[in-house]
Design a protein around this motif. Sequence first.
Motif, mmCIF file in Angstrom:
data_model
loop_
_atom_site.group_PDB
_atom_site.id
_atom_site.type_symbol
_atom_site.label_atom_id
_atom_site.label_comp_id
_atom_site.label_asym_id
_atom_site.label_seq_id
_atom_site.Cartn_x
_atom_site.Cartn_y
_atom_site.Cartn_z
ATOM 1 N N ILE A 118 35.367 24.642 13.949
ATOM 2 C CA ILE A 118 35.609 23.523 13.041
ATOM 3 C C ILE A 118 34.248 22.923 12.711
ATOM 4 N N GLY A 119 33.781 23.130 11.501
ATOM 5 C CA GLY A 119 32.442 22.692 11.117
ATOM 6 C C GLY A 119 31.463 23.850 11.164
ATOM 7 N N GLY A 120 30.191 23.558 11.377
ATOM 8 C CA GLY A 120 29.193 24.619 11.415
ATOM 9 C C GLY A 120 27.815 24.070 11.691
ATOM 10 N N ASP A 121 26.857 24.989 11.822
ATOM 11 C CA ASP A 121 25.493 24.620 12.189
ATOM 12 C C ASP A 121 24.696 24.049 11.023
ATOM 13 N N VAL A 122 25.140 24.237 9.787
ATOM 14 C CA VAL A 122 24.443 23.673 8.633
ATOM 15 C C VAL A 122 25.232 22.491 8.105
ATOM 16 N N SER A 123 24.547 21.530 7.516
ATOM 17 C CA SER A 123 25.216 20.301 7.085
ATOM 18 C C SER A 123 26.292 20.568 6.046
ATOM 19 N N ALA A 124 26.129 21.606 5.234
ATOM 20 C CA ALA A 124 27.124 21.899 4.208
ATOM 21 C C ALA A 124 28.475 22.243 4.802
ATOM 22 N N ALA A 125 28.504 22.685 6.049
ATOM 23 C CA ALA A 125 29.752 23.091 6.687
ATOM 24 C C ALA A 125 30.516 21.929 7.288
ATOM 25 N N SER A 126 29.936 20.748 7.286
ATOM 26 C CA SER A 126 30.545 19.596 7.942
ATOM 27 C C SER A 126 31.874 19.220 7.307
ATOM 28 N N ASN A 127 32.876 19.022 8.136
ATOM 29 C CA ASN A 127 34.130 18.434 7.687
ATOM 30 C C ASN A 127 34.053 16.916 7.818
ATOM 31 N N LEU A 128 34.668 16.221 6.890
ATOM 32 C CA LEU A 128 34.833 14.780 6.983
ATOM 33 C C LEU A 128 36.264 14.532 7.432
ATOM 34 N N VAL A 129 36.430 14.018 8.663
ATOM 35 C CA VAL A 129 37.759 13.857 9.257
ATOM 36 C C VAL A 129 37.929 12.373 9.577
ATOM 37 N N SER A 130 38.516 11.640 8.669
ATOM 38 C CA SER A 130 38.556 10.182 8.789
ATOM 39 C C SER A 130 39.833 9.634 8.179
ATOM 40 N N GLY A 131 40.235 8.462 8.664
ATOM 41 C CA GLY A 131 41.365 7.753 8.084
ATOM 42 C C GLY A 131 42.726 8.229 8.536
ATOM 43 N N ASN A 132 42.788 9.202 9.449
ATOM 44 C CA ASN A 132 44.074 9.749 9.861
ATOM 45 C C ASN A 132 44.773 8.821 10.855
ATOM 46 N N GLY A 133 46.109 8.893 10.899
ATOM 47 C CA GLY A 133 46.869 7.980 11.739
ATOM 48 C C GLY A 133 46.772 8.275 13.211
ATOM 49 N N GLY A 134 46.554 9.527 13.602
ATOM 50 C CA GLY A 134 46.391 9.891 15.000
ATOM 51 C C GLY A 134 44.934 10.144 15.316
ATOM 52 N N ASP A 135 44.676 11.218 16.056
ATOM 53 C CA ASP A 135 43.302 11.600 16.363
ATOM 54 C C ASP A 135 42.664 12.269 15.150
ATOM 55 N N GLY A 136 41.330 12.209 15.127
ATOM 56 C CA GLY A 136 40.649 12.971 14.092
ATOM 57 C C GLY A 136 40.865 14.460 14.293
ATOM 58 N N ILE A 137 40.433 14.969 15.458
ATOM 59 C CA ILE A 137 40.620 16.377 15.819
ATOM 60 C C ILE A 137 41.208 16.403 17.216
ATOM 61 N N GLU A 138 42.261 17.176 17.405
ATOM 62 C CA GLU A 138 42.907 17.261 18.715
ATOM 63 C C GLU A 138 43.183 18.720 19.066
ATOM 64 N N THR A 139 42.687 19.163 20.213
ATOM 65 C CA THR A 139 43.125 20.442 20.757
ATOM 66 C C THR A 139 44.214 20.128 21.755
ATOM 67 N N GLY A 140 45.382 20.713 21.522
ATOM 68 C CA GLY A 140 46.563 20.190 22.168
ATOM 69 C C GLY A 140 47.050 20.956 23.358
ATOM 70 N N ILE A 141 48.347 20.860 23.561
ATOM 71 C CA ILE A 141 48.939 21.166 24.847
ATOM 72 C C ILE A 141 49.381 22.621 24.992
ATOM 73 N N GLY A 142 49.114 23.467 24.008
ATOM 74 C CA GLY A 142 49.543 24.846 24.120
ATOM 75 C C GLY A 142 48.463 25.800 24.576
ATOM 76 N N GLY A 143 47.213 25.363 24.612
ATOM 77 C CA GLY A 143 46.132 26.228 25.068
ATOM 78 C C GLY A 143 45.254 26.694 23.929
ATOM 79 N N VAL A 144 43.974 26.616 24.119
ATOM 80 C CA VAL A 144 42.995 27.048 23.126
ATOM 81 C C VAL A 144 42.030 27.973 23.834
ATOM 82 N N ARG A 145 41.898 29.200 23.326
ATOM 83 C CA ARG A 145 41.069 30.180 24.029
ATOM 84 C C ARG A 145 39.594 29.857 23.893
ATOM 85 N N SER A 146 39.133 29.597 22.705
ATOM 86 C CA SER A 146 37.725 29.328 22.467
ATOM 87 C C SER A 146 37.605 28.509 21.201
ATOM 88 N N ALA A 147 36.930 27.364 21.295
ATOM 89 C CA ALA A 147 36.813 26.506 20.114
ATOM 90 C C ALA A 147 35.434 25.871 20.076
#
Length: 851
Positions: free
Chosen positions: A383-412
Amino acid sequence: MLRHRPIRPDPSRPITRPHRTKRMLRSLLETIAVALAAATMIVPTAAEAIVFEVNSTADTIDANPSDGFCSTGSWVVDPTTGPAPECTLRAAIEQANGRIGRDVVRFSSQLLYGADGVAWFRPTYPYPWILDVIEIDGTTAPHHDPDRTPRVVIVPNGPVFAGLDLVGPASGSEIRGLSFGGFFYGIRVWANRVWIEGCAFGIHEDTAPYIVVHANEIGISVSGDHNWIGAKVENGAFVGRGNVVSGNVIGIENSATNTHIIGNKIGTDSSGTIRRARSAETSPMSSLGNTEVGILVDVGIGLEIGRVVQSGSAQNPTYTAMGNVISNNGSHGIEIHEFSSDPTAPGMKIVANEIGTDATGMLDFGNGDSGILVSRADAALVIGGDVSAASNLVSGNGGDGIETGIGGVRSAKIVGNRIGVAADGLSPLPNGEQGIRLDGGDDVRVEGNLVGHSPNDAILIGDTPTQEIGSVEVVGNYVGMNQDGDALPNTGAGIRVEHGWVTIRANTIGNARAGIVVRDAADQIEIYENFVGTDELARDQGNVESGVLVSSILGANAIGDVERGNVIGWNGGSGIVVDQSANANLIVGNFVGVHSDGTPIPNGDHGVHLRRGAGTAPAVIGSHATTPEADLAGRANRIAYNVRDAVALDDGSSASIRGNWIKGNGKLAIDLNDDGKTANDSGDVDQGANRLQNSPDLDRDRTEVDDAMDELRVEYRVTSDVGATAYPLTIDFYLADRTTLGPIRHLGSDSYPAAAAHQPRRATFSFEEELENGYGIIVATATSSLDETSEVRTAVLVPEPGLAASLAVGLLGLRGLARRSPVEARRARCPAARPTLAARSRRASPPPPRA
């Protein structure tokens, strides 16, 4: 405006979402149907590509579907071209299916359009599945405007399941400039390399400026491989336009590999600047957002949501980005519940999107819950990247901005995003809960993000103990401020860890309730090289309470290390607080109340405070009782200029406090029981912090310098009974700060055995350089074999020529560190330059008998 967060799923039960079970069953039946259709279809003959000109909105079939001539058998009269055979959209699809090769469907006839310039197609039963390569181009409409939704609108007039179905042989097709509403699926793609661009799903501008919502259950459903939804990349450049996918239940559902979703407006109008509209002048305002999820991901191999294109040379690259606006949806902006058949295959990339804002990035168009929810991800995720152009703007949402949840994430990897701020990187657009929340996953890296204005914690890790949170690295983020030193305050902690194996390194953290908080079941947390309450320029970014708070029961956490300490200052409370349980926590190599360049950055309470009990093992502030003397300098903390004590221990806590550089604090260097100076008691039988270990009594009259031998001889005794403390004791001698008597230079150590209890003993130190005229102050501490250190007591003034001058040389060496660059000083991470006096413990022996 804060939103109520929906109740979180019970992590012990499997995750279910609306429509999933019936979609899975329906997909299985449809897969079988596609296979049967392919097996029974008449094989078409190859021919040159033909353009079919649709000139009627009727729903009539073709008179002869295999003759290459689109005609229902009826005639129409075009005012421009005169009489012509009637060609309906259904007939054109039937003709395209009857031939091998690409065919083109256009809508240029004026007969199709009413006074509003819109052509309405209302199929009473499903259009034929598209079984060959086709290009259906609604941009050929005379009234087409690329800045508005398409003029060719398809809505059902009966039980029609999908607006269009493209199956395997249709690979390579293009669908362009159409509007779909009222279906279960607007378009369903089973084929490969299909390009859908410039279409609208779920809304249509009927009479400007009003917008009619024609909700599909799912706007676009994608299976197959290498399909493009929105703009496309050709020859290193973006071509085509994004789609508008709004007003549906689910915007886009991806069950395909290598899908590219680029340049779309998902939950807004076509401009990305309108979130609500009327269907008529007297109608109430209604949301344009999809009522559930903007993008739902079931398969993520090779998925791109947004793209960055690199051009120029390797030495001077140029980056061009195109993402999506994914905002205003009722639930999550993006929800990933992903099961990959090949976890080693290329994973998912989410880059350059506005998630929760309008297209300008300045207005709150928040999704109802999290901006991005990753409840499961077998494929690797970036989610995003090493260069500024890859940046996501994640704002104004009712819950968390970014959430890795309860089912398991192998690599993020969550890299380089702006979270909780507007596009200017400063104005507040807070998410409703945390900026980043990691509730599950292993090998997760959070790096280089800007996280601010969260009403709770900026970054929260492991808040659901029943879920497995593995290795997490939080590296190089700006939390509560930006790189220019502007405050972006978070209401809770900057970084909070509840459980997991977490490394927190090289972050700049301030303007929160507390900078870093380690709680509950967290253990072996590593906290290195952070600026907490300040930044590299020593600016005041103080947290309201403590800089670092550790209340983990399990303990064994590391706050700093040799040449990897933290800079902790300007905080309203203490710099470092170890609460509830010390339990072998290490506090090593930090700058607390003083910047690495020597600038005072005082904390508002103690430098280091151990509160309310120490657990089963003492903390270590600097070095253990058994640490080799040669290692003390590298492990030393610099604790200076804090408002109260340098180190304070509450009753019941314990710690080894050795080798540190302590200067200019408002009260004591070491305060046992946090109650001011504690006098030695006879036999050392009292109890409290560090069991109120008695300090060494230095004998001024028997302390001297021998110029001939270049030796300093210090006589001392410790009045602790053998049963009241753990022998042998390690006695540390320091040159002291003349104002506050803080130990600023470790001279050497002596081992005080049980046999010497209450008896005078002499420690002798050798100097490599001749002493000059002056005075020196010596202080000492005693540390038991159980890592319990006394207060600093009994300063001795040594009136001997040479000592003060040599001390001054040593202090100049300390001030020399302040002249280094911040980078050099940060790398140094040592309490002082090599001491000019170079004190070494040569021998310790009983003093000669008194006269």
